[in-house]
Structure formats: structure tokens, C-alpha cells
Design a protein around this motif. Sequence first.
Motif, PDB file in Angstrom:
ATOM      1  N   TYR A 129       5.840 -24.055  -0.464  1.00 10.97           N
ATOM      2  CA  TYR A 129       5.259 -22.988   0.340  1.00 10.97           C
ATOM      3  C   TYR A 129       6.113 -21.737   0.206  1.00 10.97           C
ATOM      4  O   TYR A 129       7.267 -21.775  -0.219  1.00 10.97           O
ATOM      5  N   GLU A 130       5.512 -20.626   0.577  1.00  7.56           N
ATOM      6  CA  GLU A 130       6.211 -19.357   0.739  1.00  7.56           C
ATOM      7  C   GLU A 130       5.646 -18.689   1.978  1.00  7.56           C
ATOM      8  O   GLU A 130       4.574 -19.071   2.478  1.00  7.56           O
ATOM      9  N   SER A 131       6.357 -17.698   2.454  1.00  8.01           N
ATOM     10  CA  SER A 131       5.877 -16.938   3.606  1.00  8.01           C
ATOM     11  C   SER A 131       6.177 -15.457   3.392  1.00  8.01           C
ATOM     12  O   SER A 131       7.040 -15.094   2.585  1.00  8.01           O
ATOM     13  N   ARG A 132       5.451 -14.628   4.117  1.00  3.26           N
ATOM     14  CA  ARG A 132       5.629 -13.179   4.059  1.00  3.26           C
ATOM     15  C   ARG A 132       5.518 -12.611   5.462  1.00  3.26           C
ATOM     16  O   ARG A 132       4.691 -13.081   6.270  1.00  3.26           O
ATOM     17  N   LEU A 133       6.294 -11.605   5.722  1.00  5.98           N
ATOM     18  CA  LEU A 133       6.159 -10.833   6.953  1.00  5.98           C
ATOM     19  C   LEU A 133       5.128  -9.747   6.688  1.00  5.98           C
ATOM     20  O   LEU A 133       5.315  -8.909   5.791  1.00  5.98           O
ATOM     21  N   LEU A 134       4.036  -9.792   7.422  1.00  8.88           N
ATOM     22  CA  LEU A 134       3.001  -8.759   7.322  1.00  8.88           C
ATOM     23  C   LEU A 134       2.921  -8.060   8.666  1.00  8.88           C
ATOM     24  O   LEU A 134       2.760  -8.721   9.702  1.00  8.88           O
ATOM     25  N   THR A 135       3.054  -6.733   8.647  1.00  7.86           N
ATOM     26  CA  THR A 135       2.981  -5.960   9.881  1.00  7.86           C
ATOM     27  C   THR A 135       2.106  -4.739   9.658  1.00  7.86           C
ATOM     28  O   THR A 135       1.864  -4.329   8.515  1.00  7.86           O
ATOM     29  N   GLU A 136       1.692  -4.132  10.760  1.00  7.88           N
ATOM     30  CA  GLU A 136       0.921  -2.897  10.615  1.00  7.88           C
ATOM     31  C   GLU A 136       1.784  -1.760  10.080  1.00  7.88           C
ATOM     32  O   GLU A 136       1.279  -0.810   9.500  1.00  7.88           O
ATOM     33  N   GLU A 137       3.108  -1.867  10.221  1.00  8.98           N
ATOM     34  CA  GLU A 137       4.008  -0.806   9.766  1.00  8.98           C
ATOM     35  C   GLU A 137       4.471  -0.963   8.325  1.00  8.98           C
ATOM     36  O   GLU A 137       4.840   0.018   7.692  1.00  8.98           O
ATOM     37  N   ASN A 138       4.517  -2.194   7.784  1.00 10.19           N
ATOM     38  CA  ASN A 138       5.096  -2.349   6.442  1.00 10.19           C
ATOM     39  C   ASN A 138       4.082  -2.209   5.305  1.00 10.19           C
ATOM     40  O   ASN A 138       4.459  -2.284   4.137  1.00 10.19           O
TER      41      ASN A 138
ATOM     42  N   LEU B 253       0.844  -1.195   0.000  1.00  7.31           N
ATOM     43  CA  LEU B 253       0.000   0.000   0.000  1.00  7.31           C
ATOM     44  C   LEU B 253       0.881   1.247   0.000  1.00  7.31           C
ATOM     45  O   LEU B 253       2.047   1.201   0.402  1.00  7.31           O
ATOM     46  N   ALA B 254       0.321   2.354  -0.461  1.00 10.52           N
ATOM     47  CA  ALA B 254       1.060   3.611  -0.551  1.00 10.52           C
ATOM     48  C   ALA B 254       0.390   4.649   0.347  1.00 10.52           C
ATOM     49  O   ALA B 254      -0.449   5.430  -0.115  1.00 10.52           O
ATOM     50  N   PRO B 255       0.754   4.673   1.638  1.00  4.37           N
ATOM     51  CA  PRO B 255       0.092   5.614   2.542  1.00  4.37           C
ATOM     52  C   PRO B 255       0.515   7.061   2.292  1.00  4.37           C
ATOM     53  O   PRO B 255       1.643   7.333   1.886  1.00  4.37           O
ATOM     54  N   ASN B 256      -0.429   7.976   2.507  1.00  2.19           N
ATOM     55  CA  ASN B 256      -0.134   9.410   2.508  1.00  2.19           C
ATOM     56  C   ASN B 256       0.143   9.784   3.963  1.00  2.19           C
ATOM     57  O   ASN B 256      -0.754   9.729   4.797  1.00  2.19           O
ATOM     58  N   LEU B 257       1.389  10.133   4.237  1.00  7.21           N
ATOM     59  CA  LEU B 257       1.838  10.430   5.599  1.00  7.21           C
ATOM     60  C   LEU B 257       1.916  11.930   5.834  1.00  7.21           C
ATOM     61  O   LEU B 257       2.288  12.692   4.939  1.00  7.21           O
ATOM     62  N   ASP B 258       1.572  12.337   7.042  1.00  3.87           N
ATOM     63  CA  ASP B 258       1.841  13.709   7.482  1.00  3.87           C
ATOM     64  C   ASP B 258       1.970  13.703   9.002  1.00  3.87           C
ATOM     65  O   ASP B 258       2.002  12.635   9.626  1.00  3.87           O
ATOM     66  N   HIS B 259       2.027  14.875   9.606  1.00  2.00           N
ATOM     67  CA  HIS B 259       2.255  14.981  11.051  1.00  2.00           C
ATOM     68  C   HIS B 259       1.146  14.334  11.889  1.00  2.00           C
ATOM     69  O   HIS B 259       1.349  14.031  13.051  1.00  2.00           O
ATOM     70  N   ARG B 260      -0.024  14.096  11.310  1.00  2.00           N
ATOM     71  CA  ARG B 260      -1.134  13.492  12.049  1.00  2.00           C
ATOM     72  C   ARG B 260      -1.089  11.977  12.038  1.00  2.00           C
ATOM     73  O   ARG B 260      -1.675  11.324  12.878  1.00  2.00           O
ATOM     74  N   GLY B 261      -0.409  11.409  11.051  1.00  2.00           N
ATOM     75  CA  GLY B 261      -0.397   9.963  10.875  1.00  2.00           C
ATOM     76  C   GLY B 261      -0.411   9.643   9.397  1.00  2.00           C
ATOM     77  O   GLY B 261       0.402  10.153   8.635  1.00  2.00           O
ATOM     78  N   TYR B 262      -1.366   8.833   8.960  1.00  2.00           N
ATOM     79  CA  TYR B 262      -1.441   8.491   7.541  1.00  2.00           C
ATOM     80  C   TYR B 262      -2.865   8.146   7.141  1.00  2.00           C
ATOM     81  O   TYR B 262      -3.740   7.881   7.960  1.00  2.00           O
ATOM     82  N   PHE B 263      -3.064   8.162   5.827  1.00  2.00           N
ATOM     83  CA  PHE B 263      -4.281   7.675   5.190  1.00  2.00           C
ATOM     84  C   PHE B 263      -3.825   6.731   4.090  1.00  2.00           C
ATOM     85  O   PHE B 263      -2.887   7.040   3.342  1.00  2.00           O
ATOM     86  N   THR B 264      -4.464   5.584   3.987  1.00  2.00           N
ATOM     87  CA  THR B 264      -4.139   4.673   2.887  1.00  2.00           C
ATOM     88  C   THR B 264      -5.404   4.001   2.374  1.00  2.00           C
ATOM     89  O   THR B 264      -6.324   3.722   3.147  1.00  2.00           O
ATOM     90  N   ARG B 265      -5.426   3.776   1.098  1.00  2.00           N
ATOM     91  CA  ARG B 265      -6.529   3.063   0.467  1.00  2.00           C
ATOM     92  C   ARG B 265      -6.233   1.580   0.596  1.00  2.00           C
ATOM     93  O   ARG B 265      -5.188   1.100   0.163  1.00  2.00           O
ATOM     94  N   MET B 266      -7.138   0.822   1.174  1.00  2.00           N
ATOM     95  CA  MET B 266      -6.952  -0.613   1.381  1.00  2.00           C
ATOM     96  C   MET B 266      -7.322  -1.427   0.142  1.00  2.00           C
ATOM     97  O   MET B 266      -6.802  -2.519  -0.048  1.00  2.00           O
TER      98      MET B 266
END
Length: 181
Positions: free
Chosen positions: A98-107, A16-29
Motif C-alpha cells: 500500500y501507499e498513502s498520500r496527504l490530500l488537502t484543499e490547500e496542497n 495542480l498549478a493554481p493561478n493566485l492573486d489577491h482574490r484567491g485562485y483559479f485552477t484547472r482540475m
Amino acid sequence: MIIKPGSLQGIYDITLAPNLDHRGYFTRMYDVNIMTAHGLHRNWVQENRSFSKQKGTIRGLHFQCEPQAETKLVWVSRGAILDVFVDIRRDSPTFGCYESRLLTEENFAMVYISPGFAHGFCTLSDNCEVMYKVDNAYSPAHEGGILWKDPCLQIPWPVQQPIISEKDQRLPTLDKLKRRD
């Protein structure tokens, strides 16, 4: 939104491509136009939320059999997971891989998993929340699974003694599942 095919056919990594600013971010899911352009738009019929209290919880490896096989779009809204998917398509040259991925709230990473894969994850943090869309309704009569510690798969889970349901502890190995068919 950046979409790239994974090594296993039918898996797509989405960043995802979040729009970041001093308040946090907005991202389209989700964006129907972008997903359609990549041939990945589905009629999502359920959106599920999985919450795990403790780090080291394993859920899976689960799948739905035809005609209820499902596509999944998976992301983490809180915490971190190792997301794992196993190719169980009999006619696939990568059957049993199989494959695996690291999924985090930050990445800001998501994974798109086509039908024909068993799916599971291990929580890497406490209070972990996983969200996923599916394009088929859950059907208990069509559910299946593979044992998380199947020795033939040799998945390097990040925990030796996981927190796991009794049901998931009794799932068959991929080899036993093959012999049943």
C-alpha cells in the motif's frame, strides 16, 4: 499540472498549478490534452462527492471487480484526508503493498488510481469533502473491499477508534479475500 508516477505501478501523483492573486485562485482540475499526453485520459462516467462530518472518519478500503473495475481520480475540495490505496492485482510484484498520500484543499494534490487497487481514506478534519471521477459505473454486484485494519497490511491510520460504517467493519482481510478466489 505536474504528473509523476508513484512507487506502485498504476498510481500517479498530480499537482495542480493554481493561478493566485489577491482574490484567491483559479485552477484547472482536468485537462484532456495533458492527461492524454501522459496516457491517463479516461472516459469518466461518474463524478462522486463524499462528505464526512467528523475528523477520524474512515471510508474503505473499497474496489470494484472485473469487468466493472474502475480508475479513480481523487482530490479534496474541503478539508484534508490521508488517502490510502492497496495493490490487489494478483500478478503484480507489489501485490498487498500500500501507499498513502496527504490530500488537502490547500496542497492542490490529486491521485490517479488505476484499476486493481483497493481505495480508502481517513478524514483529518471536520466537514471534509472528497471528490473523485471514475471511468466505470458503480455496480453493487461487483463491489468488494478489504478490512481497514487488516493486520497483514499494517496501515498506520492516524486514528485508533475511527468513525466507520458497519459494512466497512465487516470487510474481509486480504488473506481471506485471496482464499475465496
